[in-house]
Motif scaffolding. Structure first.
Motif, PDB file in Angstrom:
ATOM      1  N   ALA A  16      -6.416   2.168  -3.642  1.00 18.05           N
ATOM      2  CA  ALA A  16      -6.263   0.729  -3.426  1.00 18.05           C
ATOM      3  C   ALA A  16      -7.512   0.167  -2.766  1.00 18.05           C
ATOM      4  O   ALA A  16      -8.173   0.833  -1.961  1.00 18.05           O
ATOM      5  CB  ALA A  16      -5.039   0.439  -2.564  1.00 18.05           C
ATOM      6  N   PHE A  17      -7.826  -1.066  -3.136  1.00 17.22           N
ATOM      7  CA  PHE A  17      -8.987  -1.768  -2.583  1.00 17.22           C
ATOM      8  C   PHE A  17      -8.642  -3.250  -2.565  1.00 17.22           C
ATOM      9  O   PHE A  17      -7.709  -3.688  -3.230  1.00 17.22           O
ATOM     10  CB  PHE A  17     -10.227  -1.509  -3.448  1.00 17.22           C
ATOM     11  N   LEU A  27      -4.371   0.330   8.209  1.00 20.80           N
ATOM     12  CA  LEU A  27      -4.143   1.182   9.379  1.00 20.80           C
ATOM     13  C   LEU A  27      -2.649   1.245   9.716  1.00 20.80           C
ATOM     14  O   LEU A  27      -2.142   2.294  10.119  1.00 20.80           O
ATOM     15  CB  LEU A  27      -4.965   0.673  10.572  1.00 20.80           C
ATOM     16  N   LEU A  28      -1.957   0.130   9.533  1.00 25.74           N
ATOM     17  CA  LEU A  28      -0.503   0.133   9.756  1.00 25.74           C
ATOM     18  C   LEU A  28       0.184   1.068   8.752  1.00 25.74           C
ATOM     19  O   LEU A  28       1.029   1.883   9.112  1.00 25.74           O
ATOM     20  CB  LEU A  28       0.046  -1.294   9.625  1.00 25.74           C
ATOM     21  N   GLN A  29      -0.218   0.953   7.499  1.00 27.60           N
ATOM     22  CA  GLN A  29       0.390   1.791   6.466  1.00 27.60           C
ATOM     23  C   GLN A  29       0.097   3.273   6.718  1.00 27.60           C
ATOM     24  O   GLN A  29       0.944   4.134   6.496  1.00 27.60           O
ATOM     25  CB  GLN A  29      -0.095   1.357   5.074  1.00 27.60           C
ATOM     26  N   ARG A  30      -1.090   3.562   7.224  1.00 29.98           N
ATOM     27  CA  ARG A  30      -1.426   4.957   7.546  1.00 29.98           C
ATOM     28  C   ARG A  30      -0.423   5.503   8.564  1.00 29.98           C
ATOM     29  O   ARG A  30       0.100   6.602   8.413  1.00 29.98           O
ATOM     30  CB  ARG A  30      -2.850   5.056   8.096  1.00 29.98           C
ATOM     31  N   LYS A  31      -0.160   4.678   9.595  1.00 29.47           N
ATOM     32  CA  LYS A  31       0.786   5.092  10.637  1.00 29.47           C
ATOM     33  C   LYS A  31       2.179   5.277  10.041  1.00 29.47           C
ATOM     34  O   LYS A  31       2.850   6.301  10.268  1.00 29.47           O
ATOM     35  CB  LYS A  31       0.802   4.018  11.739  1.00 29.47           C
ATOM     36  N   LEU A  32       2.614   4.303   9.232  1.00 26.82           N
ATOM     37  CA  LEU A  32       3.965   4.361   8.661  1.00 26.82           C
ATOM     38  C   LEU A  32       4.115   5.529   7.685  1.00 26.82           C
ATOM     39  O   LEU A  32       5.208   6.050   7.499  1.00 26.82           O
ATOM     40  CB  LEU A  32       4.286   3.033   7.945  1.00 26.82           C
ATOM     41  N   SER A  33       3.008   5.924   7.073  1.00 23.88           N
ATOM     42  CA  SER A  33       3.056   7.035   6.105  1.00 23.88           C
ATOM     43  C   SER A  33       3.022   8.377   6.811  1.00 23.88           C
ATOM     44  O   SER A  33       3.001   9.423   6.158  1.00 23.88           O
ATOM     45  CB  SER A  33       1.875   6.942   5.138  1.00 23.88           C
ATOM     46  N   LEU A  55       0.822  -1.219   0.000  1.00 15.64           N
ATOM     47  CA  LEU A  55       0.000   0.000   0.000  1.00 15.64           C
ATOM     48  C   LEU A  55       0.852   1.264   0.000  1.00 15.64           C
ATOM     49  O   LEU A  55       0.310   2.377   0.034  1.00 15.64           O
ATOM     50  CB  LEU A  55      -0.927   0.003   1.229  1.00 15.64           C
ATOM     51  N   LYS A  56       2.161   1.086  -0.062  1.00 13.41           N
ATOM     52  CA  LYS A  56       3.049   2.261  -0.013  1.00 13.41           C
ATOM     53  C   LYS A  56       2.712   3.262  -1.102  1.00 13.41           C
ATOM     54  O   LYS A  56       2.527   2.901  -2.250  1.00 13.41           O
ATOM     55  CB  LYS A  56       4.511   1.827  -0.152  1.00 13.41           C
ATOM     56  N   GLY A  57       2.647   4.530  -0.713  1.00 14.24           N
ATOM     57  CA  GLY A  57       2.432   5.593  -1.693  1.00 14.24           C
ATOM     58  C   GLY A  57       0.987   5.839  -2.043  1.00 14.24           C
ATOM     59  O   GLY A  57       0.680   6.760  -2.799  1.00 14.24           O
TER      60      GLY A  57
END
Lengths: 249, 275, 275, 249
Positions: free
Chosen positions: D86-87, D45-51, D25-27
């Motif tokens: 993304a979905f 939700l993890l990617q949201r935090k990492l972003s 989901l990066k980017g």
């Protein structure tokens, strides 16, 4: 043309027109009209009363008399669904085929005179079964042989989806019905104090004359009483200026 | 989503040549931003009235900011004709795209739905259709016999611009019953909104306001501008300033009068804002 | 607009063979009316799930009330597959019209707008399209090269049926953020709604509720039915009754189990209601 | 296949899959997922935090993580507008051309097995740029040569409007990318404790193997800490049961 303050009748021109239009709304379940159309709006409110409430009235942008909460699309969607039985349109020019022009005089786009625009007419004229054309000014300037720009046509080719269209034309001089088969107007009644000759002189298009052509019935005293009492109060909500000028409420 | 400090900064975010969707006079018009666009000398705007406009289009046209005017009507309502609009039509200084209300709204809804076109009944036999080569007529593929129907190309405006009663600090914007503003925000690439008030509470946590709130997903920027729709009215907030508009229409009856009005209203306001 | 005394009277207003649009399980399902339809032996219903259904379609199918099932999905959600639906598919006792969520919603929006069809992207090359002869493919008239696009015929249901939190005595119905219910009411010829509560105040005079209120213009009848969506949940009111549905799915794994469930839930309820 | 409670790794399969999907989901500016998709939802939700918050997450029907208030149409309109990057989709069957089947096994309509239906797949697969196929069960029953029913095709004819489509396939055994040009999957990584042979044995379709085929990276300790702390709390809102089972929160 007698002014309301100098008429020898005990009703004003506004009251006469309201009663004429109200009769044209008989049997309609739902009539909608614009916030800047006080005479049709008053006629709708009168008809609602006379129908015992079975006629529903929507006055666009009025706080208490509208049903809209889905944005500006709702009026049009609602009409397309067949949920609006009658609506009012006008025209800077109206011609004998029921074409209306809300755009301008002369060649498009560089008009000699430019009006506001076609608004919803290019759609509502097609889908609302009983469109009442209302234009007080009845002259060769407004009632023309052929409009310079067709905002919405009175007639459509066979095959065109058209549940709606012109039903009547009401002016300061008289009331015409629209004959869809023949494709033209038919003079039904002449308002008091006016004559067939006057109408013919002031109309740029040909029209037929009803067999039973008569004078427009004057408002009955009970109707006037109703109009000046309860209806005037109701009209004052969406049309405060109009109610003040006409009835002093 | 950016919270801008004022109407002027929002105007700066809107470039020359932008295709801007604007609501009808009674739905919440960003008049403060409109004056700022004029002060900043914006040019070649393509205005899409959704579906009509009034004082906003009138002023922008009068000030020479507009090259294309797409609308179902331009009117000063109770105050009568829009004088600069009428002059611009007669002298062909703007390109006109006349239409009918539901056609503009339907085309915006097509933009909102990401579909390339949408059909609409009506229009056939009108001069509106005749002068709109972008509207196409096909035979209804679901009709049993000949059944011509108009297809309208979707409108995806560069910018939607309006004024609303309320936003929160996350950029969620409450529009109440003026639902067409939601359609505009959904359809447009960018949406800028001036609001009467920005509140600290999250509009999404407000069960009653949330259903009539545009999510910040669609909002590019907001600015708190008190009386941002003045001299037009703002639903839920204040009425139209009729004397001001009556005076405007009288003054703008001549180009000189319009110039005087602008000198004493638009430039001055900007000077004040700069102080 | 009629205020009915109960769910049973609303069910009586819906005839055999009606094409009924129903919302998804989480949007507010008129389950009390559903049980009444079963008790009354309604037949040949054409259900249009907008866009999916669960326990409502499942029960109606199990009870033999349904001849056509149009849907993007029938599922008991967390509780798994819908057993009667699956049996009916395997034995071909219902006609299936499989689709995808936005196609059903778009077709209802076309019904709402009174247009005969609406285009939608997607679907091309799917078996959904292959088995839907009523969906047509045309070349996008606005495309520059070949650009096939699906046209969906409008859906104008005979009846829209759902449960909502609140109505007033005039028949205005507040739906909050479950805006699809507004689309259903606009599109359908008749709309019947059970509500958790009928209030005396006019929802139209409530500035905050009015924007999410379906006007009575579109409402044929309402009835106050407490827990009208049970055992499904009702937005703003109560959650789904998971143990009940878990038990249902276990029981209905066989036709006999389903019959037992019905005997102890549907008939009994009706007997109580008749007392 | 080790169970989470008997694994000799200090992470569960759920945690591994969350980290795998999160990397995919990066980017992405905006990722949406369904309320019954806890692993993809947790990954988002993890990617949201990492972003640092630049990835927006919408979890459908969740009270605090959704943006919808225009009814069920909004998700689809929003995707059609290009506002969803993304979905996640799944399939009772997924084949080597990226076709997915959510309808049933055998001939339509009288299936041998019938599933719920196609839901939004027949549309979203076409318009969301990065569709991640996620199906834990990786067997010849789910990963088939040719699906029995195409709910949504992996590939489209030239000319078909298709900004979206399959981007990756994540299962309990490994992670594949989708090669649109070649029109098939490419095995990118194999999850710890699994082998290429195992994947080949359990996959009904042909796939290519990435040049740099390697083991799926195990979650870094810091990531696991984050996941078990802040993210677990966030996941508990839309997915309470899942958060309880996996992290005991």
């Amino acid at each position: 043309m007698p002014q309301s303050n100098e008429t020898h009748y005990d009703f004003s021109q506004e009251e006469l027109l309201i009663c004429v239009i109200s009769r044209l709304l008989k049997g309609i379940e739902h009539v909608a009209c614009g916030v800047s159309s006080p005479i049709p709006g008053s006629a709708a409110l009168l008809q609602r009363k006379l129908s015992g409430g079975s006629t529903r009235v929507t006055i666009l942008l009025s706080e208490n008399l509208q049903f809209l909460n889905d944005g500006v699309t709702e009026l049009f969607d609602c009409a397309a669904q067949g949920r609006i039985g009658a609506f009012f349109l006008s025209g800077g020019q109206i011609d004998g085929k029921g074409n209306i022009n809300l755009v301008g005089v002369g060649d498009y786009p560089q008009h000699k005179a430019r009006w506001s625009g076609s608004f919803g007419s290019g759609f509502l004229y097609f889908v609302v079964p009983r469109v009442i054309l209302f234009r007080e000014e009845h002259t060769r300037r407004t009632m023309v042989e052929t409009v310079d720009f067709i905002s919405a046509p009175g007639l459509s080719e066979p095959g065109v989806y058209r549940p709606g269209g012109p039903y009547a034309l009401v002016t300061s001089l008289g009331h015409f019905s629209f004959d869809k088969k023949r494709g033209g107007f038919c003079l039904e009644t002449i308002h008091p104090d006016h004559s067939l000759e006057e109408i013919q002189d002031n109309t740029g298009f040909d029209f037929t004359i009803a067999d039973g052509l008569k004078e427009t019935p004057v408002p009955e005293p009970e109707l006037l009483e109703l109009l000046r009492g309860q209806i005037a109060e109701e009209v004052a909500d969406p049309y405060p200026k109009f109610a003040k000028v006409v009835w002093g409420v | 989503m950016i919270i801008y400090p004022d109407a002027e900064s929002i105007a700066q975010a809107i470039p020359d040549g932008a295709q801007i969707a604007i609501p009808a006079s009674r739905s919440g018009v960003a008049m403060a931003v409109t004056r700022a666009l004029i002060s900043q000398g914006r040019r070649n705007l393509h205005l899409i009235a959704a579906p009509t406009s009034g004082f906003q289009a009138e002023m922008l046209i009068g000030a020479g900011c507009v090259s294309i005017m797409e609308s179902a009507g331009v009117t000063m309502d109770e105050q009568g004709q829009a004088p600069c609009f009428v002059r611009a039509v007669k002298t062909s200084t703007i390109e006109l795209r006349d239409s009918t209300c539901p056609a503009i709204i339907s085309a915006l809804q097509a933009g909102e739905k990401g579909i390339p076109f949408i059909p609409m009944r009506g229009l056939l036999g009108s001069d509106l259709l005749r002068y709109r080569p972008d509207y196409k007529v096909i035979d209804n593929p679901f009709g049993e016999e000949d059944d011509p129907i108009v297809l309208l190309p979707a409108i995806v405006p560069d910018v939607a611009l309006f004024n609303a009663p309320l936003a929160d600090r996350n950029g969620n914007v409450w529009v109440g019953s003026t639902r067409e503003l939601m359609t505009l925000a959904h359809a447009a690439k960018k949406t800028y909104v001036t609001v009467e008030k920005i509140i600290d509470d999250d509009l999404y946590k407000d069960k009653l306001r949330a259903p009539a709130t545009i999510p910040n997903l669609y909002i590019s920027g907001i600015a708190e501008v008190e009386k941002g729709a003045w001299p037009l009215g703002q639903p839920y907030e204040y009425n139209i300033d009729e004397p001001h508009l009556e005076n405007y229409v009288r003054q703008a009856a001549t180009p000189e009068g319009f110039a005087e009005y602008m000198a004493s209203n638009v430039t001055m306001e900007n000077r004040n804002a700069a102080e």
